[in-house]
Design an enzyme around this catalytic site. Sequence first.
Site, PDB file in Angstrom:
ATOM      1  N   GLU A  30      -7.498  -3.245  16.460  1.00  0.00           N
ATOM      2  CA  GLU A  30      -8.161  -2.303  17.365  1.00  0.00           C
ATOM      3  C   GLU A  30      -7.555  -2.421  18.753  1.00  0.00           C
ATOM      4  OE1 GLU A  30     -12.399  -1.322  15.952  1.00  0.00           O
ATOM      5  OE2 GLU A  30     -12.522  -3.278  16.917  1.00  0.00           O
ATOM      6  N   HIS A  36     -14.624  -9.290  17.870  1.00  0.00           N
ATOM      7  CA  HIS A  36     -14.477  -7.926  18.406  1.00  0.00           C
ATOM      8  C   HIS A  36     -14.077  -8.006  19.884  1.00  0.00           C
ATOM      9  CE1 HIS A  36     -15.509  -3.924  19.837  1.00  0.00           C
ATOM     10  NE2 HIS A  36     -15.383  -3.537  18.581  1.00  0.00           N
ATOM     11  N   SER A  41     -11.545   4.852  18.489  1.00  0.00           N
ATOM     12  CA  SER A  41     -11.721   6.304  18.538  1.00  0.00           C
ATOM     13  C   SER A  41     -11.329   7.030  17.248  1.00  0.00           C
ATOM     14  CB  SER A  41     -10.984   6.897  19.745  1.00  0.00           C
ATOM     15  OG  SER A  41     -11.516   6.358  20.947  1.00  0.00           O
ATOM     16  N   GLY A  46     -16.786   2.887  15.740  1.00  0.00           N
ATOM     17  CA  GLY A  46     -17.976   2.750  16.579  1.00  0.00           C
ATOM     18  C   GLY A  46     -18.683   4.085  16.741  1.00  0.00           C
ATOM     19  N   GLY A  47     -18.319   4.807  17.800  1.00  0.00           N
ATOM     20  CA  GLY A  47     -19.022   6.030  18.176  1.00  0.00           C
ATOM     21  C   GLY A  47     -19.240   7.028  17.047  1.00  0.00           C
ATOM     22  N   ASN A  86     -19.393   0.315  12.914  1.00  0.00           N
ATOM     23  CA  ASN A  86     -19.835  -0.786  13.777  1.00  0.00           C
ATOM     24  C   ASN A  86     -20.797  -0.166  14.787  1.00  0.00           C
ATOM     25  OD1 ASN A  86     -20.139  -2.860  15.618  1.00  0.00           O
ATOM     26  ND2 ASN A  86     -18.106  -2.602  16.521  1.00  0.00           N
ATOM     27  N   TRP A  87     -22.080  -0.427  14.571  1.00  0.00           N
ATOM     28  CA  TRP A  87     -23.082   0.255  15.406  1.00  0.00           C
ATOM     29  C   TRP A  87     -23.244  -0.341  16.794  1.00  0.00           C
ATOM     30  CZ3 TRP A  87     -27.625   1.120  11.415  1.00  0.00           C
ATOM     31  CH2 TRP A  87     -27.295   2.204  10.587  1.00  0.00           C
ATOM     32  N   LYS A  88     -22.665  -1.521  17.008  1.00  0.00           N
ATOM     33  CA  LYS A  88     -22.828  -2.172  18.318  1.00  0.00           C
ATOM     34  C   LYS A  88     -24.327  -2.295  18.643  1.00  0.00           C
ATOM     35  CE  LYS A  88     -18.281  -0.467  19.368  1.00  0.00           C
ATOM     36  NZ  LYS A  88     -17.249  -0.146  20.338  1.00  0.00           N
ATOM     37  N   GLU A  93     -15.093  -6.566  22.406  1.00  0.00           N
ATOM     38  CA  GLU A  93     -16.233  -6.646  23.343  1.00  0.00           C
ATOM     39  C   GLU A  93     -16.773  -8.074  23.407  1.00  0.00           C
ATOM     40  OE1 GLU A  93     -18.418  -3.376  21.628  1.00  0.00           O
ATOM     41  OE2 GLU A  93     -16.841  -2.025  22.321  1.00  0.00           O
ATOM     42  N   GLY A 111     -13.645   3.335  22.241  1.00  0.00           N
ATOM     43  CA  GLY A 111     -14.657   4.044  23.016  1.00  0.00           C
ATOM     44  C   GLY A 111     -14.078   4.919  24.116  1.00  0.00           C
TER      45      GLY A 111
HETATM   46  P1  PGA Z   1     -14.918   3.397  18.746  1.00  0.00           P
HETATM   47  O1  PGA Z   1     -15.188   1.811  18.542  1.00  0.00           O
HETATM   48  O2  PGA Z   1     -14.741   3.971  17.367  1.00  0.00           O
HETATM   49  O3  PGA Z   1     -16.157   3.911  19.429  1.00  0.00           O
HETATM   50  O4  PGA Z   1     -13.695   3.510  19.574  1.00  0.00           O
HETATM   51  C1  PGA Z   1     -14.456   1.087  17.601  1.00  0.00           C
HETATM   52  C2  PGA Z   1     -14.912  -0.349  17.598  1.00  0.00           C
HETATM   53  O5  PGA Z   1     -15.240  -0.870  18.676  1.00  0.00           O
HETATM   54  O6  PGA Z   1     -14.938  -1.016  16.548  1.00  0.00           O
END
Ligand code: PGA
Length: 251
Positions: free
Chosen positions: A167, A95, A213, A234-235, A10-12, A97, A173
């Site tokens: 999640e 998500h 994470s 994500g990251g 998930n590149w955001k 966010e 993050g």
């Molecule tokens: P993260 O993000 O791997 O950077 O914790 C996961 C996500 O938001 O899907």
Amino acid sequence: MARKYIIAGNWKMYKTIAEATAFVDAIATEVANSDNAVYLAVPYTAIRPASEKTANTNVVIGAQNMNDADEGAFTGEIAANMLIEAGAQFVVIGHSERRAYFNEDNAFINRKIKKALSAKIQPILCVGETLEDRENNKTEEVLRQQLTESLADLTAENVGPLVIAYEPVWAIGTGKTATVDVAQETHVFCRSVIKDVFGDDVAQKITILYGGSVKPENVKELMAQNDIDGALVGGAALQPESFVKLVNFDK
Ligand code: PGA
């Protein structure tokens, strides 16, 4: 029952078109022999170029959000058919966010899930508790509510390709991953809610991803848990080397 792993990036709000196409070029041959499904949720602008680049590969391109309306005066929003036309095959919905920064509630998320299923774009529904929820022993209550309200009006017959991503908000993050025991236990709980809503057959078949994470150092032990069927990352999905390691965790 064997469920196929999905490793989803998930590149955001990261990566221009040039960066996105360079990334897919860098990973395509490295992940070509994976038995795991390889998903990338990219920014809207990169959907078309990334899906063209990956047309003859096992990399599946998707989006990070959509609206539930077919079209209309909704400035800044995007519809399912627009995503599909651009080449998106799945869409991340709800998500944390989106829930936290854009005030998305379970009712809106439910409309999006229903639209995604009827438009035939695979939804990945995200659920997860906050640190406060967990500390107040509210995790199960919150997850049950998110799952049942987000999946309202659906049946075992039309839930089709739906994927769930658990999640924990406190792990996204932050560098804090749920321990494998906590992750496994919470996945079992999510699967039990799916069983309550849709029955045992759907519960056994549905793919439940873990997110928060996930990185090359912890992916293997997470994926070794019975009820963890993949990862939403994500990251650690922003660098080709790291994403390739995640996809090939079992090699
Ligand atoms: P993260 O993000 O791997 O950077 O914790 C996961 C996500 O938001 O899907």
